[in-house]
Design an enzyme around this catalytic site. Sequence first.
Site, PDB file in Angstrom:
ATOM      1  N   TRP A 393      -6.589  -3.749   1.881  1.00  0.00           N
ATOM      2  CA  TRP A 393      -7.177  -3.757   0.548  1.00  0.00           C
ATOM      3  C   TRP A 393      -6.109  -3.837  -0.534  1.00  0.00           C
ATOM      4  CZ3 TRP A 393      -7.392   0.593  -3.082  1.00  0.00           C
ATOM      5  CH2 TRP A 393      -6.539   1.646  -2.701  1.00  0.00           C
ATOM      6  N   ASP A 394      -4.835  -3.550  -0.165  1.00  0.00           N
ATOM      7  CA  ASP A 394      -3.731  -3.645  -1.118  1.00  0.00           C
ATOM      8  C   ASP A 394      -3.748  -4.985  -1.837  1.00  0.00           C
ATOM      9  OD1 ASP A 394      -3.267  -1.833   0.949  1.00  0.00           O
ATOM     10  OD2 ASP A 394      -1.113  -2.112   0.957  1.00  0.00           O
ATOM     11  N   GLU A 520      -6.195   8.516   2.262  1.00  0.00           N
ATOM     12  CA  GLU A 520      -6.358   8.624   3.709  1.00  0.00           C
ATOM     13  C   GLU A 520      -6.145  10.038   4.233  1.00  0.00           C
ATOM     14  OE1 GLU A 520      -3.739   5.594   5.149  1.00  0.00           O
ATOM     15  OE2 GLU A 520      -4.725   4.097   3.906  1.00  0.00           O
ATOM     16  N   GLN A 626      -2.615   9.565  -1.803  1.00  0.00           N
ATOM     17  CA  GLN A 626      -2.420   8.537  -2.818  1.00  0.00           C
ATOM     18  C   GLN A 626      -3.555   8.614  -3.819  1.00  0.00           C
ATOM     19  OE1 GLN A 626      -2.951   5.935   0.626  1.00  0.00           O
ATOM     20  NE2 GLN A 626      -3.899   4.476  -0.763  1.00  0.00           N
TER      21      GLN A 626
END
Length: 817
Positions: A393-394, A520, A626
Amino acid sequence: MSSTSKGAGVIENEPYGAEPWSLTESSLDLDLIAQAESVFALSNGHIGLRGNLDEGEPHGLPGTYLNSLYEDRPLPYAEAGYGFPDTGQSVINVTNGKIIRLLVNDEPFDVRYGTVRSHKRTLDMRAGTLTREVVWTSPAGHTVRVTSVRLVSLTQRAIAAINYSVTPVDLPEGTDETATSDAPGGDPVRIVLLSEIVANEEIPAQSADPRAAAMLAEPLVSEEHDCTNASESGGLPRAILVHGTRSSKLRLACAMAHDITGPKRMRHTMESFADIGRLTVAAEVPKGESVQLVKYIGYGWSSTRSRPALIDQVAGALAAAELTGWDGLLKEQRQFLDSFWEGADVEVDGDVEIQQAVRFGLFHILQAGARAEQRPIPAKGLTGTGYDGHTFWDTEMFVLPVLTYTHPNAVADALRWRALTLDIARAHAAELNLNGAAFAWRTIHGEECSGYWPAGTAAFHINADIAAAVVKYLEATQDEPFEREVALPLLVETARLWRSLGQHDSDGKFRIEGVTGPDEYSAVKDNNIYTNLMAQANLDAAAEIATKLDHEARDQFGVTTEEAASWRDAAKDMFIPYDHHLRVHPQHDNFTNYARWDFKDTPDDHYPLLLHYPYFQLYRKQVVKQADLVLAMQVRGDAFTREQKRRNFDYYESITVRDSSLSACTQAVMAAEVGHLQLAYDYLAEAAFMDLQDREHNTKDGLHIASLAGAWTALVGGFGGMRVDAEGLSFMPQLPPGLAGLCFRMRYRGRIISVDVRHGEAKYSLISGDPLPLGHHGKQLTLGPDDVKMPIPAPPTLPSPTQPAGRVPATRHGRSD
């Protein structure tokens, strides 16, 4: 290449100097060679060459990659389950065309032997070249100057080229040992060059870090090899190797041709074997004269074309490169990059290191996608094998937004690749008993390759991330063919996924349960706010495009009026959790009731936590890998009030450990928006220097392309305050004390605009295109032929938020010297 921790301190960026348009390594450190190979990688999105030394050895990780050329590998499980993928995909090191070995009077040039009197490499971000200059004395005392210039063409997709020259020199007595003389004299030196294309190179063992790759030994099977000498063909000496992969059944061809110049006493031969093609040039070179090779390398691969067709494709690419010539390739490269920088450059006044870093990031982002042409942009680009070469998805949430405003053609190509994988995504959704399309969390070809489903398959937000990239690209380009051909099917099928994944509860709220958000360290949770807000936008966008293109939506995809209405209802009723006691948004249901992680007693060397603690412990604590809720505030700022943003930011700042390279840039943007300008500057530096300082200690596996994109986002979205909403393009610029100014250019709806920010004032300029309405700190203006200057309000004075113990970002001070 220093490696600065995330703890407090002043960041230094000494390894590559601070030239605004280049990176220069002034000496060779063999302990850091793997990191430098990633930093000096060249690519065009189709071919990727790591910055290995020309002679091939020593190396950290030899690497030559073709986008989407992979091999299958099994994914074993201690205990398998229904729907788990059983096959993974790994990028492989393909035929290496970089190698040019050198013998000086029978002694091999090797920087580990003899005396390296000088060694310099320069990555030029305007020329698009990697230049190497070496003065080396052999153990027997013969000194040569070696110069090579390497490029991967941004205009001729299948071509890389190297200009390599060797000059015997003298070391005049009584001078500095690095001084040389090109004056003729003395006996000639026997120079032998061996230019090669080599398949199935031996790959060194990799670390046990799960972010590294699963290396496959000898992944290529020889199918054909051939060579011709110039005397036989009437052209340049050349060789070709054709190989296939064992399991994925992909075929690749690599060919090389050479233009050779040198002294009269010189001969060459060409030969080929199953895994090697080799040109040998032997010459007697007088002092001060040179022998020079221009090496053209052509690459191609296919899953469908026949062997003769692929050979012809590569031969044709080489013929075109030879016709263009070395000087022509350099000229094309410079023109391509001049055009790019005209609408993409960022100028930073007051910090020369950040200036260098943001251009470095833009250069590598461009390289990752410029000629991908309906292939994915991997998390490492084509700079290394980290994450097995997978795309995540980055790409859609960090890389494509930057390219949307700097090189939008690459965005269209990347999203067309997603559309090409729709059938695979539909099949994956069906396997999960869902409607629509479920895109893979990590993949190369389109199939799910994550063997850990809580942080893989359950991260359904990737579907909304793809939709968000589609909507952003459409808004910025108004590309009507793309809207019909790509946007419509992607938005429809992702909306169908959300409608089947979520459900209305007894209070009429639409809930999405059992999913994993961007963080995550929190897996398989209910109502992750980022996921819900992104799904909401996805559903609304799908309903809008289905209404606009009603005939196509109905005839091609069976969208009924009732289905589109159900998407609107789900979006309107989307449940967004809120903790009324703390007056913050929980990252997901009940998150703010969890116990906090014991940051005080966590040793500094136990980060990243995922390498030292079981996920079971991480999943049930308030600790954030994150930015998750903070990212939701960045991309869905319309869903939060200004006060909510401030309170949320401060709350999550105290529990976010930034174990992901994706975090700092998002924290920089939101820190700037809420008024923590120095903190935003600190996080900008962390994102910008992720690879230049090897801050995560894994740059050797490839660059962090999303973090490099994040440096642009932190500057343009953070200090430039660039946003796009229902009213169009707007800016809320503010500068931190350490910067004197920020000027950036961007492309938007066929225009190039410039924004020049100084303390107290911003100037907007229209470089090309028609007049454009803009917003500035809530005020509307029209940008036309004349520059528009607007005052910048003073930033608020706020108490500084706190970070977890040991995770305070390094303090950044502007540097102009």
